[in-house]
Design a protein around this motif. Structure first.
Motif, PDB file in Angstrom:
ATOM      1  N   LEU A  88       0.826  -1.216   0.000  1.00 60.29           N
ATOM      2  CA  LEU A  88       0.000   0.000   0.000  1.00 60.29           C
ATOM      3  C   LEU A  88       0.855   1.258   0.000  1.00 60.29           C
ATOM      4  O   LEU A  88       0.472   2.280  -0.591  1.00 60.29           O
ATOM      5  N   GLU A  89       2.004   1.179   0.656  1.00 60.89           N
ATOM      6  CA  GLU A  89       2.907   2.339   0.683  1.00 60.89           C
ATOM      7  C   GLU A  89       3.629   2.535  -0.648  1.00 60.89           C
ATOM      8  O   GLU A  89       3.822   3.664  -1.099  1.00 60.89           O
ATOM      9  N   LEU A  90       4.012   1.421  -1.282  1.00 57.43           N
ATOM     10  CA  LEU A  90       4.830   1.500  -2.492  1.00 57.43           C
ATOM     11  C   LEU A  90       4.016   1.636  -3.775  1.00 57.43           C
ATOM     12  O   LEU A  90       4.456   2.280  -4.723  1.00 57.43           O
ATOM     13  N   GLN A  91       2.852   1.029  -3.842  1.00 56.39           N
ATOM     14  CA  GLN A  91       2.050   1.035  -5.078  1.00 56.39           C
ATOM     15  C   GLN A  91       0.558   1.144  -4.762  1.00 56.39           C
ATOM     16  O   GLN A  91      -0.205   0.210  -5.015  1.00 56.39           O
ATOM     17  N   PRO A  92       0.142   2.288  -4.230  1.00 55.00           N
ATOM     18  CA  PRO A  92      -1.268   2.461  -3.846  1.00 55.00           C
ATOM     19  C   PRO A  92      -2.244   2.339  -5.012  1.00 55.00           C
ATOM     20  O   PRO A  92      -3.352   1.822  -4.848  1.00 55.00           O
ATOM     21  N   GLU A  93      -1.841   2.818  -6.202  1.00 57.27           N
ATOM     22  CA  GLU A  93      -2.740   2.745  -7.360  1.00 57.27           C
ATOM     23  C   GLU A  93      -3.006   1.305  -7.768  1.00 57.27           C
ATOM     24  O   GLU A  93      -4.136   0.933  -8.109  1.00 57.27           O
ATOM     25  N   LEU A  94      -1.950   0.497  -7.740  1.00 57.77           N
ATOM     26  CA  LEU A  94      -2.101  -0.915  -8.096  1.00 57.77           C
ATOM     27  C   LEU A  94      -2.986  -1.628  -7.079  1.00 57.77           C
ATOM     28  O   LEU A  94      -3.828  -2.459  -7.441  1.00 57.77           O
ATOM     29  N   GLU A  95      -2.837  -1.264  -5.830  1.00 61.24           N
ATOM     30  CA  GLU A  95      -3.668  -1.867  -4.779  1.00 61.24           C
ATOM     31  C   GLU A  95      -5.123  -1.422  -4.906  1.00 61.24           C
ATOM     32  O   GLU A  95      -6.042  -2.194  -4.635  1.00 61.24           O
ATOM     33  N   LEU A  96      -5.325  -0.176  -5.323  1.00 63.23           N
ATOM     34  CA  LEU A  96      -6.684   0.316  -5.563  1.00 63.23           C
ATOM     35  C   LEU A  96      -7.346  -0.481  -6.678  1.00 63.23           C
ATOM     36  O   LEU A  96      -8.502  -0.901  -6.564  1.00 63.23           O
ATOM     37  N   SER A  97      -6.613  -0.691  -7.749  1.00 63.04           N
ATOM     38  CA  SER A  97      -7.152  -1.465  -8.874  1.00 63.04           C
ATOM     39  C   SER A  97      -7.428  -2.913  -8.458  1.00 63.04           C
ATOM     40  O   SER A  97      -8.427  -3.508  -8.868  1.00 63.04           O
ATOM     41  N   GLU A  98      -6.550  -3.444  -7.640  1.00 66.88           N
ATOM     42  CA  GLU A  98      -6.719  -4.829  -7.166  1.00 66.88           C
ATOM     43  C   GLU A  98      -7.994  -4.967  -6.346  1.00 66.88           C
ATOM     44  O   GLU A  98      -8.758  -5.919  -6.510  1.00 66.88           O
ATOM     45  N   LEU A  99      -8.242  -4.000  -5.465  1.00 69.21           N
ATOM     46  CA  LEU A  99      -9.447  -4.044  -4.642  1.00 69.21           C
ATOM     47  C   LEU A  99     -10.696  -3.851  -5.495  1.00 69.21           C
ATOM     48  O   LEU A  99     -11.718  -4.520  -5.284  1.00 69.21           O
ATOM     49  N   ALA A 100     -10.616  -2.953  -6.466  1.00 74.65           N
ATOM     50  CA  ALA A 100     -11.751  -2.729  -7.360  1.00 74.65           C
ATOM     51  C   ALA A 100     -12.080  -3.991  -8.152  1.00 74.65           C
ATOM     52  O   ALA A 100     -13.257  -4.325  -8.355  1.00 74.65           O
ATOM     53  N   LYS A 101     -11.050  -4.709  -8.598  1.00 78.34           N
ATOM     54  CA  LYS A 101     -11.262  -5.964  -9.331  1.00 78.34           C
ATOM     55  C   LYS A 101     -11.983  -7.002  -8.476  1.00 78.34           C
ATOM     56  O   LYS A 101     -12.782  -7.789  -8.968  1.00 78.34           O
ATOM     57  N   ILE A 102     -11.684  -6.999  -7.192  1.00 80.03           N
ATOM     58  CA  ILE A 102     -12.361  -7.935  -6.281  1.00 80.03           C
ATOM     59  C   ILE A 102     -13.854  -7.644  -6.249  1.00 80.03           C
ATOM     60  O   ILE A 102     -14.688  -8.547  -6.318  1.00 80.03           O
ATOM     61  N   TYR A 103     -14.208  -6.355  -6.177  1.00 85.68           N
ATOM     62  CA  TYR A 103     -15.620  -5.984  -6.146  1.00 85.68           C
ATOM     63  C   TYR A 103     -16.300  -6.243  -7.490  1.00 85.68           C
ATOM     64  O   TYR A 103     -17.469  -6.620  -7.537  1.00 85.68           O
ATOM     65  N   GLU A 104     -15.539  -6.052  -8.562  1.00 86.46           N
ATOM     66  CA  GLU A 104     -16.090  -6.376  -9.885  1.00 86.46           C
ATOM     67  C   GLU A 104     -16.415  -7.862  -9.973  1.00 86.46           C
ATOM     68  O   GLU A 104     -17.440  -8.264 -10.536  1.00 86.46           O
ATOM     69  N   ARG A 106     -17.429  -9.667  -7.763  1.00 90.06           N
ATOM     70  CA  ARG A 106     -18.634  -9.947  -6.972  1.00 90.06           C
ATOM     71  C   ARG A 106     -19.890  -9.368  -7.610  1.00 90.06           C
ATOM     72  O   ARG A 106     -20.976  -9.470  -7.035  1.00 90.06           O
ATOM     73  N   GLY A 107     -19.714  -8.747  -8.780  1.00 86.28           N
ATOM     74  CA  GLY A 107     -20.885  -8.275  -9.511  1.00 86.28           C
ATOM     75  C   GLY A 107     -21.086  -6.777  -9.535  1.00 86.28           C
ATOM     76  O   GLY A 107     -22.098  -6.301 -10.062  1.00 86.28           O
ATOM     77  N   VAL A 108     -20.155  -6.015  -8.982  1.00 87.83           N
ATOM     78  CA  VAL A 108     -20.280  -4.554  -8.984  1.00 87.83           C
ATOM     79  C   VAL A 108     -19.754  -3.999 -10.303  1.00 87.83           C
ATOM     80  O   VAL A 108     -18.740  -4.471 -10.820  1.00 87.83           O
ATOM     81  N   PRO A 110     -17.756  -1.801 -12.969  1.00 85.99           N
ATOM     82  CA  PRO A 110     -16.371  -1.326 -12.848  1.00 85.99           C
ATOM     83  C   PRO A 110     -16.218   0.071 -12.266  1.00 85.99           C
ATOM     84  O   PRO A 110     -15.391   0.287 -11.367  1.00 85.99           O
ATOM     85  N   ALA A 111     -16.998   1.019 -12.749  1.00 85.68           N
ATOM     86  CA  ALA A 111     -16.862   2.398 -12.258  1.00 85.68           C
ATOM     87  C   ALA A 111     -17.241   2.497 -10.784  1.00 85.68           C
ATOM     88  O   ALA A 111     -16.553   3.149  -9.984  1.00 85.68           O
ATOM     89  N   LEU A 112     -18.328   1.845 -10.434  1.00 83.33           N
ATOM     90  CA  LEU A 112     -18.776   1.873  -9.044  1.00 83.33           C
ATOM     91  C   LEU A 112     -17.807   1.114  -8.142  1.00 83.33           C
ATOM     92  O   LEU A 112     -17.536   1.525  -7.013  1.00 83.33           O
ATOM     93  N   ALA A 113     -17.266   0.003  -8.659  1.00 84.35           N
ATOM     94  CA  ALA A 113     -16.313  -0.790  -7.888  1.00 84.35           C
ATOM     95  C   ALA A 113     -15.088   0.045  -7.538  1.00 84.35           C
ATOM     96  O   ALA A 113     -14.579  -0.016  -6.409  1.00 84.35           O
ATOM     97  N   ARG A 114     -14.613   0.833  -8.502  1.00 79.52           N
ATOM     98  CA  ARG A 114     -13.438   1.670  -8.247  1.00 79.52           C
ATOM     99  C   ARG A 114     -13.761   2.776  -7.248  1.00 79.52           C
ATOM    100  O   ARG A 114     -12.936   3.115  -6.395  1.00 79.52           O
ATOM    101  N   THR A 115     -14.975   3.320  -7.346  1.00 80.70           N
ATOM    102  CA  THR A 115     -15.386   4.364  -6.403  1.00 80.70           C
ATOM    103  C   THR A 115     -15.463   3.824  -4.980  1.00 80.70           C
ATOM    104  O   THR A 115     -14.988   4.444  -4.034  1.00 80.70           O
ATOM    105  N   VAL A 116     -16.080   2.645  -4.861  1.00 81.07           N
ATOM    106  CA  VAL A 116     -16.195   2.017  -3.541  1.00 81.07           C
ATOM    107  C   VAL A 116     -14.813   1.709  -2.972  1.00 81.07           C
ATOM    108  O   VAL A 116     -14.532   1.967  -1.795  1.00 81.07           O
ATOM    109  N   ALA A 117     -13.939   1.145  -3.806  1.00 80.74           N
ATOM    110  CA  ALA A 117     -12.586   0.811  -3.363  1.00 80.74           C
ATOM    111  C   ALA A 117     -11.838   2.062  -2.897  1.00 80.74           C
ATOM    112  O   ALA A 117     -11.152   2.043  -1.871  1.00 80.74           O
TER     113      ALA A 117
END
Length: 230
Positions: A88-104, A106-108, A110-117
């Motif tokens: 999270l300290e070294l690559q926050p953007e990559l971690e954000l995308s990773e979390l958004a992909k998890i929500y995607e 689950r059926g969310v 893409p745009a909303l998944a990234r917002t939630v993440a």
């Protein structure tokens, strides 16, 4: 405005597993040990000594085993969290995308998944990744000391039951009264744990009684054979 608070049975899994395992093991192992000694000896003192020794040794074994195993789980969780914190300290953007992909996944959308993440990470990034990426939550977090104490205490409670039966039963009846009473205790325990977990009562009760009877019958047979040989 009315508030709605749900209590889920799955929240009981941690303590219920440790409590049932400890009490169940306490009854079966101590009763089996006492039945084995009773089958090989007619002395009530020997049966009671065996029961007390089984209680103390079993409680310590349960505590040590639970502490070691849960500590290993805790070490793994801590290592995963440390690694996630560095990422999270070294690559926050990559971690954000990773979390958004998890929500995607689950059926969310893409745009909303990234917002939630993004919103969750803004509040507590490590907690969000621990929960949704690693599966580590407050209710599932490993607690070695709690697990050890719970297992030791519940084992002791279970082990005391057949010991009490031996104390109030004549020595010549011990080989039959101890297993009979212990199977009754196991049936009550199985039914109570099933009820607490919201499961069907019959199957868990039959399962624990069957394995308890098998353990005591086997130990009693071995004790009788050894008693004849020595």
């Amino acid at each position: 405005m009315l508030s709605h608070v749900e209590r889920h049975l799955v929240e009981r899994i941690g303590w219920l597993r440790a409590a049932v395992l400890g009490a169940n093991d306490g009854i079966i192992s101590t009763a089996s040990l006492m039945v084995g000694v009773a089958s090989a000896s007619t002395s009530s003192d020997e049966v009671i000594v065996a029961g007390v020794a089984g209680l103390v040794a079993g409680a310590m074994s349960m505590a040590a085993g639970e502490y070691v195993s849960v500590s290993s789980q805790s070490d793994t969780e801590r290592a995963d969290l440390d690694r996630e914190r560095r990422e999270l300290e070294l690559q926050p953007e990559l971690e954000l995308s990773e979390l958004a992909k998890i929500y995607e996944g689950r059926g969310v959308e893409p745009a909303l998944a990234r917002t939630v993440a993004a919103q969750l990470m803004a509040r507590d990034a490590l907690a969000a990744h621990a929960r949704d990426e690693l599966g580590i939550t407050d209710t599932a977090t490993a607690r070695p000391v709690q697990a050890a104490l719970t297992s030791a205490a519940t084992f002791s409670v279970g082990a005391v039951l057949p010991l009490l039966v031996a104390l109030v039963t004549p020595a010549q009846w011990a080989s039959s009264s101890i297993p009979a009473a212990s199977l009754l205790f196991l049936a009550v325990l199985g039914a109570a744990s099933a009820k607490a977990g919201g499961a069907d009562v019959l199957k868990p009760t039959a399962r624990v009684v069957f394995w308890g009877a098998l353990a005591m019958a086997t130990t009693g047979l071995v004790g009788a054979l050894i008693g004849r040989a020595v």
